[in-house]
Design an enzyme around this catalytic site. Structure first.
Site, PDB file in Angstrom:
ATOM      1  N   LEU A 169       0.827  -1.212   0.000  1.00 25.60           N
ATOM      2  CA  LEU A 169       0.000   0.000   0.000  1.00 25.60           C
ATOM      3  C   LEU A 169       0.863   1.266   0.000  1.00 25.60           C
ATOM      4  O   LEU A 169       0.351   2.373  -0.099  1.00 25.60           O
ATOM      5  CB  LEU A 169      -0.899   0.018   1.248  1.00 25.60           C
ATOM      6  CG  LEU A 169      -1.978  -1.061   1.354  1.00 25.60           C
ATOM      7  CD1 LEU A 169      -2.744  -0.923   2.657  1.00 25.60           C
ATOM      8  CD2 LEU A 169      -2.935  -0.971   0.175  1.00 25.60           C
TER       9      LEU A 169
ATOM     10  N   THR B   8      11.630  -3.265   3.139  1.00 24.96           N
ATOM     11  CA  THR B   8      10.826  -4.272   3.825  1.00 24.96           C
ATOM     12  C   THR B   8      11.480  -5.648   3.690  1.00 24.96           C
ATOM     13  O   THR B   8      12.603  -5.764   3.155  1.00 24.96           O
ATOM     14  CB  THR B   8       9.350  -4.231   3.333  1.00 24.96           C
ATOM     15  OG1 THR B   8       8.581  -5.094   4.148  1.00 24.96           O
ATOM     16  CG2 THR B   8       9.208  -4.658   1.874  1.00 24.96           C
TER      17      THR B   8
ATOM     18  N   LYS C 221      15.336  -5.730   5.647  1.00 25.79           N
ATOM     19  CA  LYS C 221      15.341  -4.777   6.769  1.00 25.79           C
ATOM     20  C   LYS C 221      16.571  -4.898   7.672  1.00 25.79           C
ATOM     21  O   LYS C 221      17.011  -3.920   8.255  1.00 25.79           O
ATOM     22  CB  LYS C 221      14.100  -5.007   7.637  1.00 25.79           C
ATOM     23  CG  LYS C 221      12.846  -4.327   7.126  1.00 25.79           C
ATOM     24  CD  LYS C 221      11.695  -4.623   8.061  1.00 25.79           C
ATOM     25  CE  LYS C 221      10.670  -3.535   8.037  1.00 25.79           C
ATOM     26  NZ  LYS C 221       9.560  -3.736   8.957  1.00 25.79           N
TER      27      LYS C 221
ATOM     28  N   ASN D  72      13.689   0.520   8.248  1.00 24.51           N
ATOM     29  CA  ASN D  72      12.606   0.504   7.251  1.00 24.51           C
ATOM     30  C   ASN D  72      12.590   1.772   6.395  1.00 24.51           C
ATOM     31  O   ASN D  72      11.804   1.873   5.465  1.00 24.51           O
ATOM     32  CB  ASN D  72      11.230   0.274   7.905  1.00 24.51           C
ATOM     33  CG  ASN D  72      10.692   1.514   8.574  1.00 24.51           C
ATOM     34  OD1 ASN D  72      11.451   2.398   8.983  1.00 24.51           O
ATOM     35  ND2 ASN D  72       9.380   1.615   8.696  1.00 24.51           N
TER      36      ASN D  72
ATOM     37  N   ASP E 192       8.757   2.176  12.302  1.00 25.26           N
ATOM     38  CA  ASP E 192       7.684   1.285  12.776  1.00 25.26           C
ATOM     39  C   ASP E 192       7.425   1.496  14.274  1.00 25.26           C
ATOM     40  O   ASP E 192       6.272   1.485  14.717  1.00 25.26           O
ATOM     41  CB  ASP E 192       8.045  -0.188  12.557  1.00 25.26           C
ATOM     42  CG  ASP E 192       7.783  -0.631  11.128  1.00 25.26           C
ATOM     43  OD1 ASP E 192       6.954   0.009  10.445  1.00 25.26           O
ATOM     44  OD2 ASP E 192       8.406  -1.617  10.691  1.00 25.26           O
TER      45      ASP E 192
ATOM     46  N   GLY F 290       4.095 -13.147  19.154  1.00 24.52           N
ATOM     47  CA  GLY F 290       5.019 -13.161  18.018  1.00 24.52           C
ATOM     48  C   GLY F 290       6.326 -12.499  18.419  1.00 24.52           C
ATOM     49  O   GLY F 290       6.336 -11.618  19.303  1.00 24.52           O
TER      50      GLY F 290
ATOM     51  N   GLY G 179       8.926 -11.806  15.794  1.00 25.40           N
ATOM     52  CA  GLY G 179       9.649 -11.531  14.546  1.00 25.40           C
ATOM     53  C   GLY G 179      10.023 -10.061  14.442  1.00 25.40           C
ATOM     54  O   GLY G 179      10.134  -9.353  15.454  1.00 25.40           O
TER      55      GLY G 179
ATOM     56  N   LEU H 168      -1.635  -5.938  14.550  1.00 26.02           N
ATOM     57  CA  LEU H 168      -0.821  -5.297  13.501  1.00 26.02           C
ATOM     58  C   LEU H 168      -1.353  -5.602  12.110  1.00 26.02           C
ATOM     59  O   LEU H 168      -1.116  -4.867  11.162  1.00 26.02           O
ATOM     60  CB  LEU H 168       0.646  -5.766  13.616  1.00 26.02           C
ATOM     61  CG  LEU H 168       1.607  -4.797  14.284  1.00 26.02           C
ATOM     62  CD1 LEU H 168       1.160  -4.457  15.685  1.00 26.02           C
ATOM     63  CD2 LEU H 168       3.018  -5.334  14.301  1.00 26.02           C
TER      64      LEU H 168
HETATM   65  P1  NAP Z   1       7.942 -12.040  10.915  1.00 24.65           P
HETATM   66  O1  NAP Z   1       9.224 -11.323  11.113  1.00 24.65           O
HETATM   67  O2  NAP Z   1       7.881 -13.165   9.940  1.00 24.65           O
HETATM   68  O3  NAP Z   1       7.462 -12.573  12.376  1.00 24.65           O
HETATM   69  C1  NAP Z   1       6.249 -13.262  12.526  1.00 24.65           C
HETATM   70  C2  NAP Z   1       6.150 -13.851  13.926  1.00 24.65           C
HETATM   71  O4  NAP Z   1       4.915 -14.583  13.982  1.00 24.65           O
HETATM   72  C3  NAP Z   1       7.239 -14.852  14.265  1.00 24.65           C
HETATM   73  O5  NAP Z   1       7.458 -14.882  15.647  1.00 24.65           O
HETATM   74  C4  NAP Z   1       6.616 -16.166  13.788  1.00 24.65           C
HETATM   75  O6  NAP Z   1       7.147 -17.309  14.387  1.00 24.65           O
HETATM   76  C5  NAP Z   1       5.196 -15.952  14.263  1.00 24.65           C
HETATM   77  N1  NAP Z   1       4.265 -16.830  13.568  1.00 24.65           N
HETATM   78  C6  NAP Z   1       4.124 -17.007  12.247  1.00 24.65           C
HETATM   79  N2  NAP Z   1       3.170 -17.924  11.982  1.00 24.65           N
HETATM   80  C7  NAP Z   1       2.709 -18.343  13.194  1.00 24.65           C
HETATM   81  C8  NAP Z   1       1.745 -19.282  13.597  1.00 24.65           C
HETATM   82  N3  NAP Z   1       1.035 -20.000  12.691  1.00 24.65           N
HETATM   83  N4  NAP Z   1       1.523 -19.463  14.915  1.00 24.65           N
HETATM   84  C9  NAP Z   1       2.216 -18.763  15.831  1.00 24.65           C
HETATM   85  N5  NAP Z   1       3.168 -17.866  15.515  1.00 24.65           N
HETATM   86  C10 NAP Z   1       3.394 -17.646  14.209  1.00 24.65           C
HETATM   87  O7  NAP Z   1       6.797 -11.036  10.451  1.00 24.65           O
HETATM   88  P2  NAP Z   1       6.634  -9.488  10.870  1.00 24.65           P
HETATM   89  O8  NAP Z   1       7.372  -8.644   9.916  1.00 24.65           O
HETATM   90  O9  NAP Z   1       6.940  -9.357  12.308  1.00 24.65           O
HETATM   91  O10 NAP Z   1       5.082  -9.239  10.561  1.00 24.65           O
HETATM   92  C11 NAP Z   1       4.073  -9.819  11.380  1.00 24.65           C
HETATM   93  C12 NAP Z   1       2.709  -9.266  10.950  1.00 24.65           C
HETATM   94  O11 NAP Z   1       2.652  -7.869  11.230  1.00 24.65           O
HETATM   95  C13 NAP Z   1       2.442  -9.394   9.455  1.00 24.65           C
HETATM   96  O12 NAP Z   1       1.100  -9.753   9.269  1.00 24.65           O
HETATM   97  C14 NAP Z   1       2.692  -8.014   8.904  1.00 24.65           C
HETATM   98  O13 NAP Z   1       1.913  -7.733   7.755  1.00 24.65           O
HETATM   99  C15 NAP Z   1       2.232  -7.154  10.074  1.00 24.65           C
HETATM  100  N6  NAP Z   1       2.897  -5.838  10.107  1.00 24.65           N
HETATM  101  C16 NAP Z   1       2.083  -4.744  10.133  1.00 24.65           C
HETATM  102  C17 NAP Z   1       2.666  -3.495  10.193  1.00 24.65           C
HETATM  103  C18 NAP Z   1       1.787  -2.275  10.224  1.00 24.65           C
HETATM  104  O14 NAP Z   1       2.265  -1.173   9.914  1.00 24.65           O
HETATM  105  N7  NAP Z   1       0.537  -2.422  10.605  1.00 24.65           N
HETATM  106  C19 NAP Z   1       4.071  -3.344  10.223  1.00 24.65           C
HETATM  107  C20 NAP Z   1       4.863  -4.497  10.203  1.00 24.65           C
HETATM  108  C21 NAP Z   1       4.254  -5.759  10.144  1.00 24.65           C
HETATM  109  P3  NAP Z   1       8.130 -18.270  13.508  1.00 24.65           P
HETATM  110  O15 NAP Z   1       9.396 -17.477  13.308  1.00 24.65           O
HETATM  111  O16 NAP Z   1       8.262 -19.467  14.352  1.00 24.65           O
HETATM  112  O17 NAP Z   1       7.420 -18.520  12.189  1.00 24.65           O
END
Ligand code: NAP
Length: 280
Positions: free
Chosen positions: A19, A68, A72, A93, A108, A132, A134, A226
């Protein structure tokens, strides 16, 4: 001196559903600045793609870049300066140029905190539970600790939550994303904020909740997801059903973009301008 045409963009991979172009093109128009915002997909195995983009920034052929997944973290050693916030989070970012040097920021964390303050203003921060561990969880945990919250981080791989706490601050507690463990936490401590920083609820995982099966929502918490697509995730639906205050992550997306835009152009764009660009 301001450029005659602002060349802005986003790098990462894949970039299909971003977006960011809508947000920043709306901002350029609202500020009456000539410019463009392009996508620069660089696959993870492309070793030179990122460096070439940074060279374009140095020569001022590009004026601002968002970064992204998956770059990052990788981009940090390629920059001249990294802000203390981005350094602590371990991720950049936003890249901008000042006095010929390439600087990295993480918007962020401040974007999350600004939006949280809008939807859930509190005078005395209490206990927050982040699901989470990540990239986005690192920014959220950093921001919450800065704002005075006591933070617990729960991840399906306990070692990931522990590594996050070790990297960001030993003041945060790491937990397993497990119903018994989290239910005990919510019985023993009054959790006032629950943040979903997992992708559960979006895309192929739409309809899924990050709460482990058998765990109830904390009785008095505000729930911040998020995820913003769909606007009402399974978690937010449950929160509303339970009578809890809640918000999705669209506001955070807008706030982090406003901060990046200000670093690139010096202009403060109205929140509503960007919000309209992605909701209409
Ligand atoms: P990431 O670095 O991949 O981290 C994701 C986290 O969720 C990890 O701890 C992962 O564990 C865990 N996870 C994934 N699948 C899972 C499941 N089925 N059950 C339990 N835990 C699970 O991703 P991220 O960048 O942090 O992003 C996370 C979410 O936030 C995304 O949906 C992204 O679109 C959103 N986000 C939104 C914004 C915003 O501005 N609103 C900004 C950033 C991110 P594992 O490592 O074990 O898979």
């Amino acid at each position: 001196m301001s450029p005659s045409l602002y060349r802005l963009g986003l790098t990462g991979y894949p970039l299909d559903h971003s977006l960011s172009p809508s947000l920043h093109v709306a901002a350029l128009q609202a500020c009456a600045l000539p410019g463009e915002y392009r996508l620069y997909p660089v696959p993870p195995e492309d070793e030179t793609g990122l460096q070439e983009l940074l060279e374009r920034m140095r020569s001022e052929a590009l004026h601002g870049l968002n970064v992204t997944i998956p770059h990052k973290r990788k981009v940090l050693p390629l920059l001249d300066e990294v802000s203390p916030t981005a350094q602590a989070i371990g991720a950049v970012n936003t890249i901008y140029v000042r006095d010929g040097s390439l600087r990295g920021e993480n918007t962020d964390a401040a974007g999350f905190l600004t939006d949280l303050g809008r939807v859930f203003p509190v005078t005395v921060p209490g206990v927050a539970l982040v699901l989470g561990a990540g990239g986005s969880a690192r920014a959220v945990v950093y921001a919450l600790l800065q704002a005075g919250w006591q933070v617990c981080v729960a991840a399906r791989r306990l070692e990931q939550a522990q590594a996050l706490c070790q990297a960001i601050s030993t003041r945060a507690d790491a937990l397993a994303l497990d119903a018994a463990m989290l239910s005990r936490l919510t019985e023993e401590r009054r959790v006032e904020l629950l943040v979903n920083a997992t992708p559960l609820g979006m895309g192929r995982q739409a309809g899924e909740s990050p709460l482990p099966q058998g765990m109830r929502l904390p009785g008095m918490a505000f729930v911040y997801d998020l995820v913003y697509n769909p606007p009402e995730t399974a978690l937010l639906h449950a929160a509303q059903h339970a009578g809890l205050g809640c918000a999705n992550g669209l506001g955070m997306l807008v706030e982090q973009a406003r901060l990046a835009f200000k670093l690139w152009t010096g202009c403060e764009v109205e929140r509503e301008v960007m919000n309209r660009a992605v909701t209409q």
